[in-house]
Enzyme design. Structure first.
Site, PDB file in Angstrom:
ATOM      1  N   GLN A 260       4.560   0.808  -8.846  1.00  0.00           N
ATOM      2  CA  GLN A 260       5.892   0.206  -8.773  1.00  0.00           C
ATOM      3  C   GLN A 260       6.733   0.505 -10.017  1.00  0.00           C
ATOM      4  OE1 GLN A 260       4.604  -4.007  -7.135  1.00  0.00           O
ATOM      5  NE2 GLN A 260       6.784  -3.683  -6.853  1.00  0.00           N
ATOM      6  N   HIS A 261       8.040   0.306  -9.873  1.00  0.00           N
ATOM      7  CA  HIS A 261       9.017   0.265 -10.974  1.00  0.00           C
ATOM      8  C   HIS A 261       9.355   1.609 -11.616  1.00  0.00           C
ATOM      9  CE1 HIS A 261       8.206  -3.990 -10.675  1.00  0.00           C
ATOM     10  NE2 HIS A 261       7.018  -3.892 -11.251  1.00  0.00           N
TER      11      HIS A 261
ATOM     12  N   ASP B 174       2.335  -0.198  -4.770  1.00  0.00           N
ATOM     13  CA  ASP B 174       0.881  -0.319  -4.702  1.00  0.00           C
ATOM     14  C   ASP B 174       0.421  -1.740  -4.396  1.00  0.00           C
ATOM     15  OD1 ASP B 174       1.730  -1.195  -7.197  1.00  0.00           O
ATOM     16  OD2 ASP B 174       0.370   0.079  -8.335  1.00  0.00           O
TER      17      ASP B 174
END
EC number: 2.7.1.17
Length: 501
Positions: free
Chosen positions: A80-81, A243
């Site tokens: 992520q991110h 994820d």
């Protein structure tokens, strides 16, 4: 047959799922390199994700003994991110800044001030943005690479980028979009005003990917990519997700009443919610799920990375590390580790460093150091679980996934510290499995099949009954005292940063 891909921090994993039987037929993996630098820089080259995708997929097909044309769909889980920037030609502009990158901590503070602090961010977005979220990386790029910033044509997350490479389409789904920091988790829409605050020209809004539902396909494979991978061009690529969202699918966590805990490079704890139950605690991220609901979640930045660092320092293998943990008593004879090697998100201490407390001439042993480290990272998860419990998320069992879940010592320690029974899924790499299940769900939705997400999860998510452990009442009581010692020392060192006086 469906291919699930998990593009993580340390590498890419692939699984091939027979959705009719629920069996994993083949697996593969390939490692990633990390670009580390001063001030918390953590980056990777997206091209390496593509190479790892290809390697892991070919390994999985060979392991399964299947030709590429046996696959019907692909589902991708991504860390992520992360920020992936493309120009008008679809070329990557610079290395992707990752979830664990804290170089943009100052920019995050500036954006938090604009939003009215954590409370203002919670009110506006449903989450409190934190260092590592995508929005601060955008602002950092604008500050430090203005010429490059002016060339941005597409803003993607890691799993979005792989979907783009496969299909040529820029889109994302609500779960991974939740972790950008410019997305309202209640309305499931981009916060365009926040992007206009960053760049009044409106270019960033035009660069965002299209939002699609979790069960919808991104598309089918581009012919050159299909040829490179040895797959059929008609393979469906599902929406994919972050994820944690894919890990939720891979543990059957798509209905209320279950807690999933991941012991990976980072640590996560999350639970499904049918409504956007926004927590008053800024450290709880009420992300959307990749199944149509929400996924209140906490994330710690230090878990197996911290224990691995200690193993490298002591020059011991994993077996020896676990044996030493077992030799030391609960509480490591007074030693406490605050394992904030990468700063920390829960508790919220992005600029903190690690601390080793309570050392004496008599307790300084390898066994106590190993025990204190594994206790310290697990106490961080307990800290986060307490925040989720305050929000009303409860469960009779914790489902454990990730590399650390393979350790019987760690499973028992988690059960005792959380005072909750623990069980692992048979396939502990749940994010890749979740990707494959979502791909099967997507294919089913497109072909009017009777398979629902629930029926697929029931068939494909298998629990490892041999891994089940219950908390020991005496150990749980002993750990409660050690956990309170951890909190006391945490507050003594970092109380001002945490707003505790």
């Amino acid at each position: 047959m469906f291919l699930g891909i998990d593009c993580g921090t340390q590498g890419t994993k692939a699984v091939i799922l027979d959705s009719a039987t629920g069996q994993i037929l083949g697996e593969g993996s390939a490692a990633h390199d990390m670009i580390s630098g001063p001030n918390g820089r953590r980056e990777q080259l997206p091209e390496q994700w593509i190479q790892a995708f290809e390697t892991a997929t070919q390994q999985a097909l060979a392991h399964a003994g299947l030709p590429g044309n046996a696959l019907r769909g692909i589902g991708i889980s991504g860390q992520q991110h992360g920020l992936v920037l493309l120009d008008n030609e679809g070329q990557v502009l610079r290395p992707a800044k990752l979830w664990c990158d804290t170089e943009s901590t100052l920019e995050n503070e500036e954006l938090l001030d604009y939003l009215g602090g954590p409370a203002g961010s919670l009110e506006r977005l449903g989450i409190a943005i934190a260092p590592g979220y995508t929005v601060s990386k955008l602002r950092w790029t604008q500050k430090h690479f203005p010429d490059l910033f002016a060339r941005i044509a597409h803003i993607l997350l890691p799993h979005d980028y792989l979907n783009y490479w496969l299909t040529g389409r820029c889109c994302t789904e609500f779960g991974d979009a939740s972790g950008t920091g410019y997305f309202d988790v209640r309305s499931r829409q981009w916060d365009n005003d926040l992007l206009l605050h960053l760049d009044p020209t409106g270019r960033l809004m035009k660069a965002l990917p299209e939002l699609i539902e979790a069960h919808q396909p991104v598309g089918t494979l581009l012919p050159p990519v299909a040829k490179r991978l040895g797959l059929n061009e008609h393979v469906i690529v599902s929406s994919g997700g972050g994820d944690n969202m894919m890990g939720a699918i891979g543990t059957g966590n798509s209905q209320e009443g279950l807690i999933t805990m991941s012991l990976g490079t980072s640590g996560t704890v999350y639970a499904y919610s049918a409504s956007p139950r926004v927590s008053p605690h800024a450290s709880v991220a009420t992300f959307c799920s990749s199944t149509g609901g929400w996924l209140p979640l906490i994330c710690t930045m230090n878990l197996t990375n911290a224990s691995s660092s200690l193993r490298e320092l002591l020059d011991i293998d994993l077996h020896t590390f676990n044996r030493l943990v077992e030799q030391a008593p609960i509480g490591a004879e007074g030693i406490t580790v605050l394992p904030f090697l990468n700063g920390e998100r829960v508790p919220s201490l992005p600029t903190a460093t690690a601390s080793l407390l309570g050392l004496t001439a008599s307790n300084l042993t390898r066994a106590n150091l190993c025990r204190a480290m594994i206790e310290g990272v697990t106490f961080g998860l307990r800290y986060g679980l307490d925040l989720l419990r305050d929000t009303g998320m409860h469960s009779q069992t914790v489902r454990l996934i990730g590399g650390g879940a393979k350790s019987p010592v760690w499973r028992q320690l988690v059960a005792d510290i959380m005072d909750t029974p623990v069980i692992s899924t048979l396939h502990t790499e749940a994010a890749a499995l979740g990707g494959a299940i979502q791909a099967a769900w997507c294919w089913s939705s497109q072909h009017d099949s009777a398979d629902t997400l629930e029926s697929l999860s029931k068939r494909c998510v298998q629990l490892d009954e041999a891994s089940h452990v219950s908390p020991d009442p005496d150990r749980a009581r002993a750990y409660e005292a050690v956990y309170q010692r951890y909190r006391h020392q945490l507050h003594a060192l970092h109380g001002e940063a945490l707003g505790i006086h």
